[in-house]
Design an enzyme around this catalytic site. Structure first.
Site, PDB file in Angstrom:
ATOM      1  N   LYS A 125      55.133  78.148  89.734  1.00 51.72           N
ATOM      2  CA  LYS A 125      55.664  79.105  90.710  1.00 51.72           C
ATOM      3  C   LYS A 125      54.983  78.862  92.039  1.00 51.72           C
ATOM      4  CE  LYS A 125      58.594  82.617  90.635  1.00 51.72           C
ATOM      5  NZ  LYS A 125      59.768  82.751  89.752  1.00 51.72           N
TER       6      LYS A 125
HETATM    7  P1  NAD Z   1      66.145  88.637  96.284  1.00 52.69           P
HETATM    8  O1  NAD Z   1      65.210  88.538  97.418  1.00 52.69           O
HETATM    9  O2  NAD Z   1      67.463  87.933  96.379  1.00 52.69           O
HETATM   10  O3  NAD Z   1      66.476  90.181  95.996  1.00 52.69           O
HETATM   11  C1  NAD Z   1      65.487  91.147  95.815  1.00 52.69           C
HETATM   12  C2  NAD Z   1      66.159  92.517  95.900  1.00 52.69           C
HETATM   13  O4  NAD Z   1      65.175  93.515  95.619  1.00 52.69           O
HETATM   14  C3  NAD Z   1      66.728  92.832  97.286  1.00 52.69           C
HETATM   15  O5  NAD Z   1      67.948  93.519  97.146  1.00 52.69           O
HETATM   16  C4  NAD Z   1      65.655  93.740  97.875  1.00 52.69           C
HETATM   17  O6  NAD Z   1      66.161  94.602  98.896  1.00 52.69           O
HETATM   18  C5  NAD Z   1      65.230  94.508  96.638  1.00 52.69           C
HETATM   19  N1  NAD Z   1      63.920  95.145  96.796  1.00 52.69           N
HETATM   20  C6  NAD Z   1      62.799  94.652  97.367  1.00 52.69           C
HETATM   21  N2  NAD Z   1      61.823  95.577  97.363  1.00 52.69           N
HETATM   22  C7  NAD Z   1      62.346  96.671  96.768  1.00 52.69           C
HETATM   23  C8  NAD Z   1      61.838  97.964  96.477  1.00 52.69           C
HETATM   24  N3  NAD Z   1      60.593  98.296  96.787  1.00 52.69           N
HETATM   25  N4  NAD Z   1      62.642  98.837  95.849  1.00 52.69           N
HETATM   26  C9  NAD Z   1      63.923  98.507  95.528  1.00 52.69           C
HETATM   27  N5  NAD Z   1      64.470  97.313  95.792  1.00 52.69           N
HETATM   28  C10 NAD Z   1      63.686  96.416  96.405  1.00 52.69           C
HETATM   29  O7  NAD Z   1      65.354  88.179  94.987  1.00 52.69           O
HETATM   30  P2  NAD Z   1      65.947  87.687  93.589  1.00 52.69           P
HETATM   31  O8  NAD Z   1      66.000  86.209  93.596  1.00 52.69           O
HETATM   32  O9  NAD Z   1      67.154  88.491  93.258  1.00 52.69           O
HETATM   33  O10 NAD Z   1      64.748  88.065  92.617  1.00 52.69           O
HETATM   34  C11 NAD Z   1      64.597  89.387  92.101  1.00 52.69           C
HETATM   35  C12 NAD Z   1      63.704  89.338  90.882  1.00 52.69           C
HETATM   36  O11 NAD Z   1      64.311  88.496  89.892  1.00 52.69           O
HETATM   37  C13 NAD Z   1      62.309  88.747  91.103  1.00 52.69           C
HETATM   38  O12 NAD Z   1      61.415  89.370  90.221  1.00 52.69           O
HETATM   39  C14 NAD Z   1      62.490  87.300  90.713  1.00 52.69           C
HETATM   40  O13 NAD Z   1      61.267  86.680  90.359  1.00 52.69           O
HETATM   41  C15 NAD Z   1      63.413  87.452  89.529  1.00 52.69           C
HETATM   42  N6  NAD Z   1      64.195  86.273  89.168  1.00 52.69           N
HETATM   43  C16 NAD Z   1      64.966  85.623  90.065  1.00 52.69           C
HETATM   44  C17 NAD Z   1      65.732  84.531  89.651  1.00 52.69           C
HETATM   45  C18 NAD Z   1      66.691  83.824  90.562  1.00 52.69           C
HETATM   46  O14 NAD Z   1      67.458  82.973  90.072  1.00 52.69           O
HETATM   47  N7  NAD Z   1      66.743  84.125  91.846  1.00 52.69           N
HETATM   48  C19 NAD Z   1      65.673  84.096  88.322  1.00 52.69           C
HETATM   49  C20 NAD Z   1      64.867  84.801  87.415  1.00 52.69           C
HETATM   50  C21 NAD Z   1      64.142  85.886  87.856  1.00 52.69           C
END
Ligand code: NAD
Length: 435
Positions: A125
């Protein structure tokens, strides 16, 4: 894989167990789960010592000339937790909360996630401590390129392959791919996944994490004698994962009654028009100003009386402070580490069925693997093939974890760790220790 492949050895001597004082330290949270599963499978103590530590932690200073002409220096990390089963694999996040502990925990979760779905990757990561919302596209590009060049010695299709994570996307992955390719003198699409399709990205990758969440949720509902068709759902986070999970769940017949992001949350008992909300976010960046339904707080969203709760934002949102108030029957952990280890027993006691992050959101890394395979073969698959293989992987993995959880009378989370650690440990045993 069944329980008979679990590695057995001498009983592991565990360090002092997890304390609530460290509830929000993500590495402690990961280690607490690892310790529990290690004890369950009676993991060999030597292998346990290997798995408890990252293989490599790199911290770099990233000087960037800002649009003002000033030079800012950002801190970045890249952590490789384990490469026994294959190259390190894991996203890059740009966020104001990035720390070495967080990146190390996320790297370890990637090791377990890749092993749960049985793709031949290890865990890694990366993260840069920055506020991407206050930076221009030019500043973000310079930051991405300098960060990539600072960690470039460890990157490569056979050593460490990044992907998007919080606040990074296809655009950022294209810069990573180009920077790496410029350094080595030829195009290397397989150095990164989650790229634009025009650059060798896989069809279906953008939606894969959300689609995987939908498949895992459908399987969990079915295991409890329920169906997606009548299920009510609340989704926290409306980015890459949350918006696609909401779209896929709603397409599959569920009623998404609440969504939220960092600007607030919305509730509508009749169901939210997720397609319209996603279009709003594409235009405006966040849900702010989208005024359909009743405005609620993020804490209220997490404790709504729904069938399924999908926390898909950040870590530590379900803690000892609110776990007892969670009324959802099923939690599908779209985010990594949304539940603290101290909150696990509270949910368990209340009968909440938790699909753990290392299984629930593994659809993303599964299709990242497909992307890497397509890049290396130089042959692109159709979206139908990608989605069929994702479906097969998610269903098989869910059923393996569920079966282990049933036969060993442990939670889905502990079962997922047991399965993952057994697979990683088996490879360590076969490879031995190079000296
Ligand atoms: P992203 O940046 O696209 O989206 C994050 C979302 O969370 C946004 O809508 C943001 O406004 C919201 N957010 C941030 N702080 C917040 C808060 N305090 N309260 C409520 N909402 C809040 O990120 P992502 O890629 O969707 O990742 C989200 C999670 O999923 C992370 O934990 C990431 O590690 C995990 N993840 C992502 C992927 C991927 O393919 N992108 C794969 C597996 C896991």
């Amino acid at each position: 894989m069944t329980t008979n492949t679990l590695v057995r050895g001498r009983r592991t001597e565990l360090p002092a167990t997890y304390s609530v004082a460290h509830e929000e330290n993500p590495f402690d949270a990961m280690a607490a789960r690892l310790d529990r599963a290690a004890a369950e499978i009676e993991l060999d103590p030597g292998i346990y010592r290997i798995l408890r530590q990252p293989e490599r932690q790199l911290t770099v200073a990233i000087p960037v000339r800002m649009d003002s002409g000033e030079i800012e220096v950002f801190t970045g990390h890249r952590v490789v937790h384990n490469t026994a089963r294959g190259p390190g694999k894991g996203g890059i996040r740009f966020d104001t909360r990035v720390s070495l502990d967080e990146v190390s925990a996320l790297a370890a979760w990637m090791t377990w996630k890749c092993a749960v779905v049985d793709v031949p990757f290890g865990g890694a990561k990366g993260g840069v401590l920055c506020d991407p919302f206050s930076m221009s596209p030019g500043e973000l590009e310079r930051l991405t390129r300098r960060y990539t060049s600072a960690i470039i010695d460890g990157l490569g299709p056979d050593s460490d392959v990044p992907a998007p994570d919080v606040n990074t996307n296809e655009r950022v992955m294209a810069w990573v791919m180009d920077t790496y390719s410029m350094h080595v003198g030829h195009s290397v699409p397989a150095v990164v996944t989650g790229k634009p399709v025009a650059l060798g990205g896989s069809l279906g990758r953008r939606e894969a994490t959300g689609r995987g969440c939908m498949i895992a949720t459908r399987e969990a509902l079915s295991a409890r004698g329920m169906s997606l068709m009548r299920a009510t759902v609340a989704v926290q986070g409306f980015g890459n994962v949350g918006s696609d999970a909401a779209l896929q769940l709603s397409r599959a017949g569920a009623r998404v009654v609440a969504i939220g992001d960092r600007t607030g949350a919305l509730y509508d008992a009749r169901g939210i028009d997720v397609v319209e909300a996603a279009a709003w976010v594409r235009r405006h960046g966040t849900l702010e100003g989208y005024v359909k339904g009743t405005s609620i707080t993020n804490d209220e969203l997490l404790t709504l009386d729904v069938d399924v709760l999908v926390p898909a934002a950040l870590e530590n949102v379900i803690t000892t402070k609110n776990a007892a108030r969670v009324r959802a029957k099923i939690i599908c952990e779209g985010a990594n580490g949304p539940t603290t280890a101290a909150a696990d027993p509270i949910l368990e006691e209340n009968g909440v069925f938790v699909i753990p992050d290392i299984l629930a959101n593994a659809g993303g890394v599964t299709v990242s693997y497909f992307e890497w395979v397509q890049n290396r073969a130089g042959y692109a698959w159709t979206e139908t093939v990608v989605n069929e293989r994702l479906e097969e992987t998610m269903v098989r993995s869910f059923r393996e974890v569920h079966e282990l959880s049933r036969t060993r009378q442990v939670s889905m989370r502990t079962a997922a760790y047991m399965l993952a650690m057994s697979r990683v440990a088996a490879v360590h045993e076969l490879r031995g220790v190079y000296a």
